[in-house]
Design a protein around this motif. Structure first.
Motif, PDB file in Angstrom:
ATOM      1  N   PHE A 100       7.005   6.208   3.069  1.00  0.00           N
ATOM      2  CA  PHE A 100       5.602   6.577   2.835  1.00  0.00           C
ATOM      3  C   PHE A 100       4.963   5.693   1.771  1.00  0.00           C
ATOM      4  N   LEU A 101       3.636   5.724   1.759  1.00  0.00           N
ATOM      5  CA  LEU A 101       2.888   5.038   0.711  1.00  0.00           C
ATOM      6  C   LEU A 101       2.564   6.065  -0.360  1.00  0.00           C
ATOM      7  N   LEU A 102       2.773   5.681  -1.601  1.00  0.00           N
ATOM      8  CA  LEU A 102       2.462   6.565  -2.727  1.00  0.00           C
ATOM      9  C   LEU A 102       1.278   5.965  -3.473  1.00  0.00           C
ATOM     10  N   LEU A 103       0.251   6.782  -3.670  1.00  0.00           N
ATOM     11  CA  LEU A 103      -0.955   6.272  -4.335  1.00  0.00           C
ATOM     12  C   LEU A 103      -1.406   7.220  -5.433  1.00  0.00           C
ATOM     13  N   GLU A 104      -2.064   6.653  -6.412  1.00  0.00           N
ATOM     14  CA  GLU A 104      -2.742   7.477  -7.412  1.00  0.00           C
ATOM     15  C   GLU A 104      -4.147   7.769  -6.897  1.00  0.00           C
ATOM     16  N   SER A 105      -4.713   8.882  -7.369  1.00  0.00           N
ATOM     17  CA  SER A 105      -5.991   9.328  -6.806  1.00  0.00           C
ATOM     18  C   SER A 105      -7.193   8.633  -7.429  1.00  0.00           C
ATOM     19  N   ASP A 106      -6.953   7.957  -8.559  1.00  0.00           N
ATOM     20  CA  ASP A 106      -8.094   7.436  -9.318  1.00  0.00           C
ATOM     21  C   ASP A 106      -8.258   5.934  -9.132  1.00  0.00           C
ATOM     22  N   LEU A 107      -7.950   5.473  -7.911  1.00  0.00           N
ATOM     23  CA  LEU A 107      -7.985   4.039  -7.636  1.00  0.00           C
ATOM     24  C   LEU A 107      -9.115   3.684  -6.698  1.00  0.00           C
ATOM     25  N   ILE A 108      -9.723   2.510  -6.936  1.00  0.00           N
ATOM     26  CA  ILE A 108     -10.446   1.869  -5.834  1.00  0.00           C
ATOM     27  C   ILE A 108      -9.710   0.567  -5.562  1.00  0.00           C
ATOM     28  N   TYR A 109      -9.620   0.190  -4.309  1.00  0.00           N
ATOM     29  CA  TYR A 109      -8.794  -0.968  -3.974  1.00  0.00           C
ATOM     30  C   TYR A 109      -9.187  -1.571  -2.640  1.00  0.00           C
ATOM     31  N   ASP A 110      -8.901  -2.836  -2.497  1.00  0.00           N
ATOM     32  CA  ASP A 110      -9.068  -3.544  -1.228  1.00  0.00           C
ATOM     33  C   ASP A 110      -7.964  -3.063  -0.284  1.00  0.00           C
ATOM     34  N   SER A 111      -8.346  -2.686   0.935  1.00  0.00           N
ATOM     35  CA  SER A 111      -7.379  -2.125   1.884  1.00  0.00           C
ATOM     36  C   SER A 111      -6.273  -3.115   2.253  1.00  0.00           C
ATOM     37  N   ILE A 112      -6.454  -4.389   1.946  1.00  0.00           N
ATOM     38  CA  ILE A 112      -5.422  -5.373   2.285  1.00  0.00           C
ATOM     39  C   ILE A 112      -4.093  -5.027   1.591  1.00  0.00           C
ATOM     40  N   GLY A 113      -4.193  -4.348   0.439  1.00  0.00           N
ATOM     41  CA  GLY A 113      -2.974  -3.964  -0.277  1.00  0.00           C
ATOM     42  C   GLY A 113      -2.096  -3.044   0.569  1.00  0.00           C
ATOM     43  N   LEU A 114      -2.711  -2.156   1.320  1.00  0.00           N
ATOM     44  CA  LEU A 114      -1.953  -1.239   2.187  1.00  0.00           C
ATOM     45  C   LEU A 114      -1.259  -2.035   3.293  1.00  0.00           C
ATOM     46  N   THR A 115      -2.008  -2.956   3.884  1.00  0.00           N
ATOM     47  CA  THR A 115      -1.452  -3.776   4.968  1.00  0.00           C
ATOM     48  C   THR A 115      -0.258  -4.578   4.464  1.00  0.00           C
ATOM     49  N   VAL A 116      -0.422  -5.150   3.292  1.00  0.00           N
ATOM     50  CA  VAL A 116       0.637  -5.984   2.726  1.00  0.00           C
ATOM     51  C   VAL A 116       1.898  -5.145   2.489  1.00  0.00           C
ATOM     52  N   LEU A 117       1.747  -3.961   1.940  1.00  0.00           N
ATOM     53  CA  LEU A 117       2.930  -3.114   1.705  1.00  0.00           C
ATOM     54  C   LEU A 117       3.568  -2.684   3.031  1.00  0.00           C
ATOM     55  N   CYS A 118       2.735  -2.289   3.986  1.00  0.00           N
ATOM     56  CA  CYS A 118       3.284  -1.860   5.284  1.00  0.00           C
ATOM     57  C   CYS A 118       4.050  -3.000   5.943  1.00  0.00           C
ATOM     58  N   ASN A 119       3.594  -4.211   5.760  1.00  0.00           N
ATOM     59  CA  ASN A 119       4.250  -5.368   6.382  1.00  0.00           C
ATOM     60  C   ASN A 119       5.435  -5.889   5.586  1.00  0.00           C
ATOM     61  N   ASP A 120       5.579  -5.451   4.345  1.00  0.00           N
ATOM     62  CA  ASP A 120       6.656  -5.985   3.503  1.00  0.00           C
ATOM     63  C   ASP A 120       8.011  -5.572   4.076  1.00  0.00           C
ATOM     64  N   ILE A 121       8.921  -6.509   4.078  1.00  0.00           N
ATOM     65  CA  ILE A 121      10.216  -6.267   4.710  1.00  0.00           C
ATOM     66  C   ILE A 121      11.098  -5.300   3.904  1.00  0.00           C
ATOM     67  N   HIS A 122      10.829  -5.176   2.602  1.00  0.00           N
ATOM     68  CA  HIS A 122      11.683  -4.323   1.767  1.00  0.00           C
ATOM     69  C   HIS A 122      11.297  -2.852   1.884  1.00  0.00           C
ATOM     70  N   GLU A 123      12.273  -1.983   1.580  1.00  0.00           N
ATOM     71  CA  GLU A 123      12.049  -0.539   1.696  1.00  0.00           C
ATOM     72  C   GLU A 123      11.209   0.021   0.560  1.00  0.00           C
ATOM     73  N   ASN A 124      11.572  -0.374  -0.649  1.00  0.00           N
ATOM     74  CA  ASN A 124      10.885   0.170  -1.829  1.00  0.00           C
ATOM     75  C   ASN A 124      10.163  -0.955  -2.540  1.00  0.00           C
ATOM     76  N   VAL A 125       8.833  -0.845  -2.526  1.00  0.00           N
ATOM     77  CA  VAL A 125       8.018  -1.958  -3.021  1.00  0.00           C
ATOM     78  C   VAL A 125       6.860  -1.404  -3.826  1.00  0.00           C
ATOM     79  N   ILE A 126       6.618  -2.002  -4.990  1.00  0.00           N
ATOM     80  CA  ILE A 126       5.406  -1.609  -5.703  1.00  0.00           C
ATOM     81  C   ILE A 126       4.424  -2.768  -5.734  1.00  0.00           C
ATOM     82  N   LEU A 127       3.164  -2.409  -5.556  1.00  0.00           N
ATOM     83  CA  LEU A 127       2.116  -3.425  -5.479  1.00  0.00           C
ATOM     84  C   LEU A 127       1.695  -3.805  -6.894  1.00  0.00           C
ATOM     85  N   ALA A 128       1.506  -5.102  -7.101  1.00  0.00           N
ATOM     86  CA  ALA A 128       1.098  -5.589  -8.422  1.00  0.00           C
ATOM     87  C   ALA A 128      -0.025  -6.590  -8.270  1.00  0.00           C
ATOM     88  N   SER A 129      -0.745  -6.777  -9.366  1.00  0.00           N
ATOM     89  CA  SER A 129      -1.812  -7.788  -9.372  1.00  0.00           C
ATOM     90  C   SER A 129      -1.632  -8.693 -10.575  1.00  0.00           C
TER      91      SER A 129
END
Ligand code: PLP
Ligand code: MG
Ligand code: MG
Length: 611
Positions: A100-129
């Motif tokens: 699953f994707l885990l998100l905080e409720s107080d975020l605004i973000y470009d949806s590309i971040g979701l796509t990138v995580l869904c496509n990432d080959i690893h099981e456990n991944v945290i998004l960073a900038s």
């Protein structure tokens, strides 16, 4: 494939002071919409089936949101005032059954971040900038490239900074279980443990990767300064980025393939997969079950699909459902009824054609007299004659056919999922439709929804064909979870997304939207002095056949080309010597777009001097 998401949303948001007195942070509005709702919509657009929101402070706001979005459910963290995000995640955990994707409720973000995580080959991944200079950063350190090594709000605690934590991660069920177990052990001592610290603590046993997007447009909103930054700098960047990924809008007013949403189009862009993999089998089973659930109880009915168009599904029904000793009565009141009869004749199936007007109601007493002859074992009929937009009253016809013990075979190609209907109530045994009409997916899947008890009876009918045989396809899929032949893989992914969007909108509301578009059209047509082929009260609300303006200056090409210049595609009529053009409003079409089309129509009529 990632199908679930959790949003941790229990916090007080006290740094935002009066802005969060009466509502939680997720309900701060930006661009006219609550930020959490924005997040929910982005999650749906990337194929998430189920969203669990962990609530606490002003939980009622999220409970209201869950009412609006059937795929959203809430889980309440009673100790929210004395705990933090890990306690919230723990109350959500029982509802998570998959990656699953885990998100905080107080975020605004470009949806590309979701796509990138869904496509990432690893099981456990945290998004960073890269650096945000937001003033509340959580810094990440990496080892061996991108493996999470440490995190801290204090830069000095890290040997080097790899990126900043965004607050969107991809987590496996096993890792979640480890995080929850860790929290249980630590809870008494550290009730206010944040989920990111549980991630760090468990990262030694489960590798966690960091996926960094250097110039990622996002902001966490913890205080007034963040809100200002979000509004003035970040939101415009997000909107620009997302608009760059929009597909050119073409509004198809032809009766299918229908206009689709961008998220349906993008659902086809996915990892290659061999359709014999169990993972894809699960997608197909899900699609079949959900297609059934639109119109019937899946314990009583079953969907069987084929690579092919709507006509393939019609051919499947006619060729597979009538036994050698059977006799099918086919109602022909338009091109598609005619097509059913044509199919029966090609297969040399014993059939009789019942002709009725293409633009007037079927005379029920005459039809019943035909039923009464007792000659017929089956009835073949089109629910919505796309030729003219005439809706046949199947709520009367099919129950009557049942009274005379006929098996009912219905072409519902252009009405399924566009108008609420229930097959068992209507007395429909077999019904055909396609992926590219009211369900709003891509062309390429034809399907038959079958009453199981009737489907079983077709088992003994000798096969008249191979690829299109209904029982063979059903038996093989039931036994193996695979189709006999190569299925249209990407079309099925798009269909999955289209079903999710149908469930989100609901067929009831879709019918209302279609009706609203139709109303705008019909009102304009009457105002412009044009006449319609079918009486208003017998029209389907999905397709309107309009007589050509009676002037030599009118040409279909002239109207078509002007409409096309404005992004609308229209379709000629399809009825022998009666000259009409047809406007369909099936698909992802908005009422304001129909309004714009009527303005284009008006300007064309003005140009040919029509009064
Ligand atoms: N039946 C009906 C009522 C239709 O409207 C259509 C297409 O418009 C079909 C069958 C045939 O579908 P396809 O063109 O996908 O073969
Ligand atoms: Mg923060
Ligand atoms: Mg925060």
């Amino acid at each position: 494939m990632i199908k679930q998401a959790v949003i941790v949303a229990a916090g007080l948001g006290s740094r935002l002071k009066e802005k969060t007195v009466s509502k939680p942070k997720g309900f701060l509005e930006l661009g006219g919409i609550a930020i959490v709702e924005w997040s929910v919509q982005k999650l749906f657009a990337c194929g998430i089936e189920k969203i669990i929101i962990g609530t606490g402070y002003h939980a009622e706001a999220y409970d209201e949101l869950a009412k609006k979005y059937p795929a959203v459910q809430t889980a309440f963290s009673a100790d929210y005032e004395t705990t933090s995000s890990m306690a919230t995640l723990s109350v959500c955990a029982p509802y998570v059954s998959d990656d699953f994707l885990l998100l905080e409720s107080d975020l605004i973000y470009d949806s590309i971040g979701l796509t990138v995580l869904c496509n990432d080959i690893h099981e456990n991944v945290i998004l960073a900038s890269g650096a945000t200079n937001s003033g509340d950063e959580v810094y990440l350190a990496a080892a061996n490239g991108s493996l999470l090594e440490a995190l801290s709000k204090n830069k000095a605690e890290l040997t080097s900074v790899y990126g900043e934590l965004v607050g969107i991660s991809k987590i496996s069920p096993a890792f979640l279980a480890a995080m929850c177990a860790y929290y249980e052990k630590k809870r008494a001592e550290f009730p206010k443990l944040d989920y990111e610290h549980a991630i760090m603590a468990c990262a030694s046993s489960h590798p966690v990767f960091i996926r960094k997007i250097e110039y990622y447009a996002w902001r966490e909103i913890d205080d007034e300064s963040h809100l200002e930054m979000a509004r003035n700098e970040i939101l415009p960047r997000i909107q620009e980025n997302e608009s760059l990924r929009q597909i050119r809008r073409e509004v198809l007013l032809n009766p299918g393939p229908a206009t689709t949403s961008d998220s349906v189009k993008y659902a086809q862009v996915c990892a290659d997969i061999c359709p014999r993999e169990e993972e894809f089998g699960d997608v197909m089973k899900w699609v079949c079950r959900e297609l059934t659930a639109v119109v019937a109880d899946p314990s009583e009915y079953e969907t069987v699909f084929f690579g092919g168009s709507g006509t393939a599904a019609d051919e499947v029904m006619i060729s597979s459902c009538v036994p050698e000793a059977g006799h099918v009565l086919i109602v022909d009141n338009g091109s598609y009824g005619q097509r059913l009869a044509k199919i029966a004749s090609v297969y040399k199936i014993n059939h009789t054609v019942y002709k009725s007007s293409a633009y007037e109601k079927i005379d029920m007493s005459v039809l019943e007299n035909e039923f009464k002859t007792g000659k017929y074992t089956h009835l073949g009929i089109v629910y919505h004659e796309t030729t003219t937009g005439l809706l046949n009253p199947l709520d009367v016809i099919c129950p009557l056919a049942k009274k005379y013990n006929m098996v009912t075979i219905v072409d519902a190609v252009s009405i399924y999922a566009g108008m609420p209907m229930e097959l068992s109530k209507l007395g429909i045994d077999f019904m055909a439709s396609t992926s590219n009409k009211n369900i709003q997916g891509m062309a390429g899947v034809g399907f038959v929804i079958c009453k199981k008890s009737e489907l079983e009876k077709t088992k003994t009918i000798p096969m008249r064909n191979y690829y299109l045989n209904l029982y063979d396809q059903y038996a093989h899929f039931t036994k193996t979870g695979q189709t006999r032949f190569t299925p249209p893989v990407q079309t099925l992914y798009a269909l999955r997304q289209a079903i999710l969007e149908t469930k989100q909108e609901t067929v009831e509301k879709r019918w209302q939207r279609y009706t609203e578009c139709w109303r705008i059209l019909v009102d304009a047509v009457k105002k412009f002095n044009l006449k319609m082929l079918v009486k208003e009260e017998e029209q389907s609300h999905l397709i309107t056949a309009i007589f050509d303006p009676d002037t030599p200056k009118y040409t279909f090409e002239g109207l078509h080309d002007l409409a096309r210049q404005h992004g609308f595609t229209i379709y000629p009529g399809k009825l022998g010597n009666i000259n009409t053009f047809r406007i369909a409003n099936i698909g992802d079409i908005k009422p304001y777009e129909m309004k714009r089309f009527t303005e284009v129509l008006k300007s064309y009529l003005d140009s040919i001097g029509w009064k």
